[in-house]
Scaffold this motif. Structure first.
Motif, short mmCIF file in Angstrom:
data_model
loop_
_atom_site.label_atom_id
_atom_site.label_comp_id
_atom_site.label_asym_id
_atom_site.label_seq_id
_atom_site.Cartn_x
_atom_site.Cartn_y
_atom_site.Cartn_z
N PHE B 53 63.14 58.77 26.65
CA PHE B 53 62.69 57.68 25.78
C PHE B 53 63.44 57.73 24.45
O PHE B 53 63.78 56.70 23.87
CB PHE B 53 61.18 57.76 25.52
CG PHE B 53 60.35 57.08 26.56
CD1 PHE B 53 59.99 57.74 27.73
CD2 PHE B 53 59.92 55.77 26.39
CE1 PHE B 53 59.23 57.10 28.70
CE2 PHE B 53 59.15 55.14 27.35
CZ PHE B 53 58.80 55.81 28.52
N LEU B 57 65.49 54.80 22.76
CA LEU B 57 65.15 54.26 21.44
C LEU B 57 66.38 54.15 20.55
O LEU B 57 66.59 53.14 19.86
CB LEU B 57 64.12 55.15 20.75
CG LEU B 57 62.67 55.00 21.19
CD1 LEU B 57 61.81 56.09 20.56
CD2 LEU B 57 62.14 53.63 20.81
N VAL B 76 60.74 39.52 35.38
CA VAL B 76 59.46 39.77 34.70
C VAL B 76 58.29 39.65 35.67
O VAL B 76 57.30 40.38 35.59
CB VAL B 76 59.26 38.80 33.53
CG1 VAL B 76 57.88 38.98 32.93
CG2 VAL B 76 60.30 39.05 32.47
N THR B 80 55.70 42.56 36.23
CA THR B 80 54.28 42.41 35.92
C THR B 80 53.43 42.75 37.14
O THR B 80 52.41 43.46 37.04
CB THR B 80 53.98 40.97 35.48
OG1 THR B 80 54.91 40.60 34.46
CG2 THR B 80 52.56 40.85 34.94
N THR B 83 53.24 46.36 37.54
CA THR B 83 52.34 46.97 36.56
C THR B 83 50.90 46.85 37.04
O THR B 83 50.13 47.82 36.98
CB THR B 83 52.50 46.30 35.19
OG1 THR B 83 53.87 46.30 34.82
CG2 THR B 83 51.70 47.03 34.13
N ILE B 211 50.79 55.89 33.12
CA ILE B 211 50.98 55.69 31.68
C ILE B 211 52.46 55.56 31.35
O ILE B 211 52.86 54.76 30.51
CB ILE B 211 50.34 56.83 30.88
CG1 ILE B 211 48.81 56.75 30.98
CG2 ILE B 211 50.76 56.79 29.42
CD1 ILE B 211 48.10 57.89 30.30
N ILE B 214 53.34 52.15 32.00
CA ILE B 214 52.75 51.26 31.00
C ILE B 214 53.67 51.11 29.79
O ILE B 214 53.73 50.06 29.16
CB ILE B 214 51.35 51.77 30.57
CG1 ILE B 214 50.33 51.45 31.66
CG2 ILE B 214 50.90 51.17 29.25
CD1 ILE B 214 48.96 52.06 31.42
N PHE B 215 54.42 52.17 29.49
CA PHE B 215 55.40 52.06 28.40
C PHE B 215 56.74 51.53 28.88
O PHE B 215 57.41 50.76 28.20
CB PHE B 215 55.57 53.41 27.70
CG PHE B 215 54.44 53.75 26.79
CD1 PHE B 215 53.40 54.57 27.21
CD2 PHE B 215 54.39 53.23 25.50
CE1 PHE B 215 52.34 54.87 26.37
CE2 PHE B 215 53.33 53.53 24.66
CZ PHE B 215 52.31 54.34 25.10
N PHE B 217 57.43 49.39 31.20
CA PHE B 217 57.45 47.95 31.48
C PHE B 217 57.82 47.11 30.25
O PHE B 217 58.80 46.37 30.27
CB PHE B 217 56.13 47.53 32.11
CG PHE B 217 55.96 46.05 32.25
CD1 PHE B 217 54.91 45.38 31.64
CD2 PHE B 217 56.88 45.31 32.99
CE1 PHE B 217 54.77 44.01 31.77
CE2 PHE B 217 56.74 43.94 33.11
CZ PHE B 217 55.68 43.30 32.50
N PRO B 218 57.06 47.19 29.15
CA PRO B 218 57.46 46.36 28.02
C PRO B 218 58.81 46.77 27.43
O PRO B 218 59.60 45.92 27.02
CB PRO B 218 56.34 46.58 26.99
CG PRO B 218 55.69 47.85 27.38
CD PRO B 218 55.86 48.00 28.85
N LEU B 219 59.10 48.09 27.43
CA LEU B 219 60.34 48.53 26.80
C LEU B 219 61.57 48.04 27.55
O LEU B 219 62.60 47.76 26.95
CB LEU B 219 60.37 50.05 26.68
CG LEU B 219 59.42 50.65 25.62
CD1 LEU B 219 59.46 52.18 25.68
CD2 LEU B 219 59.82 50.19 24.22
N LEU B 222 60.72 43.46 28.59
CA LEU B 222 60.27 42.43 27.64
C LEU B 222 61.00 42.53 26.30
O LEU B 222 60.40 42.37 25.25
CB LEU B 222 58.76 42.58 27.42
CG LEU B 222 57.90 42.47 28.67
CD1 LEU B 222 56.43 42.70 28.33
CD2 LEU B 222 58.07 41.10 29.32
N ARG B 225 62.25 38.38 24.59
CA ARG B 225 62.11 37.33 25.60
C ARG B 225 61.79 35.96 25.01
O ARG B 225 61.67 34.98 25.72
CB ARG B 225 61.00 37.71 26.59
CG ARG B 225 61.39 38.80 27.55
CD ARG B 225 61.98 38.21 28.80
NE ARG B 225 62.39 39.27 29.75
CZ ARG B 225 62.92 39.03 30.93
NH1 ARG B 225 63.13 37.80 31.33
NH2 ARG B 225 63.27 40.01 31.71
#
Lengths: 104, 226, 563
Positions: B53, B57, B76, B80, B83, B211, B214-215, B217-219, B222, B225
Motif C-alpha cells: 500500500f 500511495l 466498476v 462493486t 465487493t 478488509i 474493502i480498501f 476497491f476504492p483505491l 475509483l 471517476r
C-alpha cells in the motif's frame, strides 16, 4: 472470559451497513465533491473514511473485537501504528524533497 | 494451577476435552492462546500488505492524473459486485462461527460452504477481469499497449494493480484451501460451545482478507471517476 | 510450593547419572522422534545443528573474501565472483545465522523453562519453523550451487531487478521462506510469554532473557513482513517487468531502500537483543548478584525495539532521500543509543562488588560489553550525517557492524551456548579449552576488525576486490585476525562434542544460578518440570544460594574459588 455469542441478527445488520457503505462509496466516487466544495481531495477523503468505517465494523463485530480483551485491541492498534510509521516515514521523505535549499 | 497433569501417567484423561492439547492447562487457555496467535499473524499480514500500500500511495501521489486515467479502464460494476460478494462471504463466515459456537453441525457446514462458494465467485469474477485486461494488452510487459495520454504511468498502475489484487487473490486461494480442510471436523460435528476455535480463528483470517479488499476497491477502481 | 534450591555436590557441579528419563533419553531416538518432535527442547537442538552448518558456510565465504583481500590486486577471482562471495556471506550470515541464532536455539530451549511452562504455545508451528528454515536454506544453497547472487545482501535496485545476471529470484525465495520461519518463532514467543507463564511468574519476575526475547519477537513480527514484500516485489519486477523499483519502468530505487531498511535496521536489533538478554543472565550469574536496575533493563529492551523502527533512514543518507529526512533520522538514531547505553551501565553496576567468576560464559560476557560499547559508539558517530557522508560504503561501516554482530551477537551466542550447555546436554565441558577458545575469539576478532576502522577512515571502500597498495598492511592484519578467529570458532567443536560422550554429568544447577531452568534436572525431563512450579521469589535472588564451586575440568589443578 465467558463465551459471547453474537446473534445472527447483529451480523445481518452489520452486513446491511457494509452494503450501504459500498453503495455510498461508489456513488460518492461519481460526484465531483471537489467542484462542489472547492476541496479537490475531498472525494478521496470521503472514500477512505467510508472504507475505514466499514473496516471498523468488520473488526468490531465480525471479528468480535468488541467482545475481546485489551490485548487484542492493543495488538491491532500496534499494527496500525507501525504501518503509519512506515507510510509516514516514507512520505516525509518524498514530501520534503527540496525543502532544504541547496540539498536533496 | 498444578493439578497433577505432569505427574499423571500417560493414560487417557476422561475428564479433559479431547481437543485439549497437553501443554495447555485448560481449554480456555488454549482458546485464548490460539486466538491471540492468529491476531499476531494478522499483524504480520497488515505489515505485509502495508508495504505494498505504501508503494501504491507514493506513486499515486506522484502521478495522480495518469493513475486516474488508468483506473478508468477497470470495470466498476464488476468491482462493486465483487465487493458485495466478499462482504457477503464475511457474513456467511460470521454465521459459520455462530453455528459452530451453538453446536449446529449442519449449519456450520452449510455456512462454511457458502463462504467458500462466495470466495470462489469472487475469484471467478477476478479471473474474468484479468482475462479482459490480458485481451486489451493492459498487462505490464512486452505486450503492454496503452491508447491514453499516460502510457508509462498506466503500465506502472497496472503493475501495482496486478501485484495488489494478485497478492489478495493468493490469500483468498489459500484461505479457501484451509476452509475445505476445516469442513472435515465441521462435518464430523467436532465443534460446540466448548471447542470451536479453529472456525473462529479462520474467520479472523477471512475477515482480514475482506478488509484488505474493502480498501483495495476504492483505491484501485475509483480514482478520479467524476 | 515455592522454588527450592538444591545443594550442589562437592564434585563441582558434577553428579552421577540420573536414572529418570529426560527429553533426550525419554522420547525415543529414531528419525521420527526427532524429525516429528513437538518438544521445544529437541527443536532447539535441531536448530543448533542447522544454524551451525549455515554459520560455517557464511564463515567460508568470509574466508574467501579475506583471502582475496590479502593483496591489493586481483589474484584469486574476478570482481564478479568476489561480489558473489561478499553477497553470500551477508545473506547467509544475516538471514540464516544471526537473525535466527539465539531465538531459535536458546530461546526455543529456554523460554518455556524460564517461565515455568511445559512447552511453547504452538509446538507444531515451532517444528514448522525449523522446516521452513531448512527449506529456505535449501533454496539458498541451490542459488549458491548455481552460481550465487552478486547484488550484496541489500539487493539494491535496479541492479537486482534488471541488470544482475545472477540468481536473484532463487535467493529471494530462500530469504522469503526463512523470513516466514522467523515470523513463526516470534509469533510463538509472543503468545507463549503472554499466556503460558506459571502461577506467580509476573512480568517483572521474568528473567531478562525473556524480556529481550519478547522485544525481539515484537520486532520480528512487525518488521519481517515489510522486507518480505520488498523482496517479493523485486522478484516480481525481475520476472514480470512490473514497474516498481526500476527507474526505466517508472519506479524509484529509493522506495526499495525505504521498504528494505524499514525491516533491516530493526533486524540488527533482532540480532543483538537476544544476545543482550544472554549477557544479562551471564553477568548476574557470574557476579552472583542481583542484576542492577532490572526494570531499567527490561524497559530498555522494549525501548530498543520501538526506537529501532524509527531510524532506518540512516542507511540512506547519501541514497537520495530528502535532506530533511536525513536530519530527522540522524537525531532519532542518536536517541536509540540511549537504551543500549542504559543496559551497559546496568551490567557494569552489577559487576561492581560482585563475586566475579572467570568461567567461560563470563569471559564472553565481559568481551561483549567492551566490544558492543565500541560498536555502539561508532554507531553514534555514523548517526552524524557529516561523518557518515565520508565513511559511508567504506570499511568503517563494515567494522562498525561487525563489532556489534560478531563482537556482540556472536559472543553472546557463544556465551549462552557455554552457559546453558550443561542444562541442554547434561554434560560439563573442560573449562581450560573453552576459555582458550574464548580468548582466541576475542583476540582474533579485534585483530580482524579494528584495522577495518582505520581502513575505512582512510577511505578504503567496501565491496571492492581491489584496493590501493598502501592499504595492504591493514588488510593483511585483518586476514590474519580472521584466521585466529576461525580457530577460536572451530575449537568448541572439539571440546563440546567431546563433552557429549566423555564430559562429567552436570547437576541441576552447576553454576549455582537463579532461574526456573536451573530448578529442574540437567537435561530436563520432556515435560520440563516434574511438578509445575509456582513462583514466589524475585528474579536474581542470590541471597539464599550457597556459594557454588565452579565447573572445573577433572584434569585441572586450579584452586577452587569461593566468595
Amino acid at each position: 472470559m465467558s463465551l459471547h455469542v453474537v446473534t445472527p441478527k447483529t451480523y445481518v445488520w452489520i452486513f446491511l451497513a457494509l452494503m450501504v457503505g459500498t453503495a455510498l462509496t461508489v456513488a460518492a466516487a461519481f460526484v465531483d465533491l471537489g467542484a462542489a466544495t472547492g476541496f479537490s481531495a475531498l472525494n478521496d477523503i470521503v472514500m477512505l473514511a467510508i472504507a475505514v468505517t466499514k473496516a471498523v465494523l468488520v473488526v468490531l463485530f465480525f471479528m468480535h473485537v468488541k467482545y475481546s480483551g485489551r490485548l487484542t485491541a492493543l495488538t491491532i492498534v500496534s499494527a496500525l501504528v507501525f504501518f503509519a510509521l512506515l507510510a509516514g516515514g516514507v512520505l516525509v521523505d518524498y514530501l520534503s524533497r527540496g525543502m532544504v535549499p541547496g540539498h536533496m | 494451577m498444578p493439578d497433577g497433569h505432569a505427574t499423571a501417567a500417560a493414560a487417557a484423561h476422561p475428564h479433559h476435552h479431547p481437543a485439549l492439547q497437553h501443554h495447555f492447562d485448560t481449554l480456555e487457555q488454549q482458546k485464548e492462546a490460539s486466538s491471540f496467535g492468529m491476531w499476531v499473524f494478522l499483524v504480520t499480514e497488515i505489515m505485509f500488505f502495508g508495504g505494498l500500500f505504501c508503494a501504491y500511495l507514493i506513486y499515486r501521489g506522484m502521478r495522480y492524473e495518469g493513475f486516474a486515467e488508468a483506473s478508468h479502464e477497470l470495470d466498476v460494476v464488476l468491482g462493486t459486485v465483487n465487493t458485495a460478494v466478499l462482504i457477503g462471504s464475511s457474513l456467511t463466515m460470521a454465521m459459520a462461527v455462530w453455528a459452530a459456537q451453538t453446536g449446529r453441525r449442519k449449519a456450520t457446514v452449510g455456512f462454511l460452504l457458502a463462504t467458500g462458494a462466495l470466495g470462489l465467485t469472487f475469484l471467478g469474477i477476478k479471473l474474468v477481469e484479468y482475462a479482459e485486461k490480458f485481451h486489451h494488452h493492459h498487462v505490464p510487459g512486452e505486450s503492454f499497449h496503452w491508447a491514453g495520454r499516460f502510457p508509462d504511468v498506466a503500465e506502472q498502475f497496472y503493475s501495482l494493480y496486478f501485484a495488489m489484487t494478485g497478492l489478495h487473490a493468493i490469500h483468498m486461494i489459500l484461505g479457501i484451501a484451509v476452509l475445505i480442510w476445516l469442513l472435515v471436523p465441521a462435518w464430523r460435528g467436532r465443534f460446540d460451545a466448548a471447542y470451536h476455535n479453529p472456525v473462529e480463528i479462520f474467520g479472523l483470517y477471512w475477515h482480514f482478507v475482506d478488509i484488505v479488499w474493502i480498501f483495495l476497491f476504492p483505491l484501485l477502481y475509483l480514482i478520479g471517476r467524476h | 510450593m515455592s522454588t527450592e534450591v538444591k545443594a550442589v555436590s562437592a564434585a563441582g557441579g558434577a553428579v552421577a547419572e540420573d536414572a529418570r528419563p529426560n527429553y533426550l533419553t525419554g522420547g525415543g531416538w529414531d528419525w521420527k522422534s526427532w524429525l516429528l518432535t513437538k518438544d521445544h527442547k529437541r527443536i532447539g537442538i535441531l536448530y543448533v545443528i542447522s544454524i551451525t552448518l549455515f554459520f560455517f558456510l557464511g564463515a567460508l565465504f568470509a574466508l574467501l573474501v579475506r583471502l582475496e583481500l590479502l593483496t591489493p590486486g586481483l589474484d584469486m577471482v574476478e570482481p564478479d565472483t568476489f561480489n558473489r562471495f561478499f553477497t553470500m556471506h551477508g545473506i547467509v550470515m544475516v538471514f540464516f545465522f544471526l537473525v535466527p541464532s539465539i531465538p531459535a536455539t536458546l530461546g526455543n530451549f529456554l523460554i518455556p523453562l524460564m517461565i515455568g511452562a511445559k512447552d511453547l504455545a504452538f509446538p507444531k508451528i515451532n517444528l514448522a519453523s525449523w522446516y521452513l528454515y531448512n527449506v529456505g536454506g535449501f533454496f539458498t544453497l541451490w542459488a549458491i550451487a548455481s552460481g550465487g547472487v552478486d547484488t550484496g545482501w541489500t539487493f539494491y535496485t535496479p541492479f537486482s531487478t534488471t541488470y544482475s545476471n545472477s540468481y536473484v529470484v532463487l535467493s529471494i525465495v530462500g530469504i522469503f521462506v526463512a523470513g516466514f520461519s522467523s515470523i513463526f518463532t516470534g509469533l510463538n514467543f509472543i503468545v507463549t510469554i503472554h499466556r503460558m507463564r506459571a502461577p506467580g511468574m509476573t512480568w517483572f519476575r521474568l528473567p531478562l532473557f525473556v524480556w529481550s526475547s519478547y522485544a525481539t519477537s515484537l520486532i520480528i513480527v512487525l518488521g519481517t513482513p515489510v522486507v518480505a514484500i520488498a523482496l517479493l516485489l523485486v522478484a516480481a519486477e525481475r520476472l514480470f517487468r512490473l514497474g516498481i523499483f526500476d527507474p526505466a519502468l517508472g519506479g524509484d530505487p529509493v522506495l526499495f531502500q525505504h521498504l528494505f531498511w524499514f525491516y533491516s535496521h530493526p533486524a540488527v536489533y533482532i540480532m543483538i537483543l537476544p544476545a543482550m538478554g544472554v549477557i544479562s543472565e551471564l553477568i548476574a550469574a557470574f557476579s552472583r548478584k542481583r542484576l542492577f536496575g532490572y526494570h531499567f533493563v527490561a524497559f530498555a529492551s522494549i525501548a530498543i525495539a520501538v526506537l529501532g523502527f524509527l531510524v532506518w533512514g540512516h542507511h540512506m543518507f547519501v541514497a537520495g532521500q530528502s535532506f530533511y529526512s536525513g536530519m530527522v533520522f540522524s537525531v532519532l538514531s542518536m536517541l536509540v543509543a540511549i537504551p543500549s547505553a542504559i543496559k551497559v551501565f546496568n551490567w557494569t553496576a552489577t559487576l561492581y562488588k560482585g563475586s566475579i567468576s572467570r568461567e567461560t560464559p563470563m569471559l564472553y560476557a565481559l568481551g561483549f560489553i567492551g566490544l558492543f560499547t565500541i560498536g555502539g559508539l561508532t554507531g553514534v558517530m555514523l548517526a552524524t550525517m557529516g561523518i557518515d557522508l565520508h565513511v559511508h560504503d567504506t570499511y568503517f561501516i563494515v567494522a562498525h557492524f561487525h563489532y556489534i554482530m560478531v563482537g556482540g551477537a556472536i559472543m553472546g551466542y557463544l556465551g549462552g551456548l557455554h552457559y546453558w550447555w550443561p542444562k541442554m546436554t547434561g554434560r560439563l565441558y573442560p573449562s581450560f579449552w573453552s576459555r582458550i577458545s574464548a580468548i582466541l575469539v576475542f583476540v582474533g576478532f579485534n585483530l580482524t576488525f579494528f584495522p577495518q576502522f582505520l581502513l575505512g577512515y582512510l577511505g578504503m571502500p567496501r565491496r571492492y576486490a581491489t584496493y590501493p597498495p598502501e592499504f595492504q598492511v591493514l588488510n593483511v592484519l585483518s586476514t590474519a585476525g580472521a584466521t585466529i578467529l576461525g580457530i577460536g570458532y572451530l575449537l568448541p567443536f572439539t571440546y563440546l562434542f567431546w563433552s557429549l560422550k566423555y564430559g562429567q554429568r552436570a547437576s541441576a544447577n552447576p553454576w549455582g544460578a537463579t532461574g526456573l531452568e536451573w530448578q529442574t534436572s540437567s537435561p530436563p525431563p520432556t515435560e520440563n518440570f516434574v511438578t509445575p512450579p509456582v513462583v514466589t521469589t524475585e528474579p536474581y535472588d542470590f541471597r539464599d544460594l550457597a556459594p557454588q564451586p565452579s565447573i572445573r575440568s577433572p584434569l585441572s589443578r586450579e584452586e577452587e574459588e569461593y566468595a
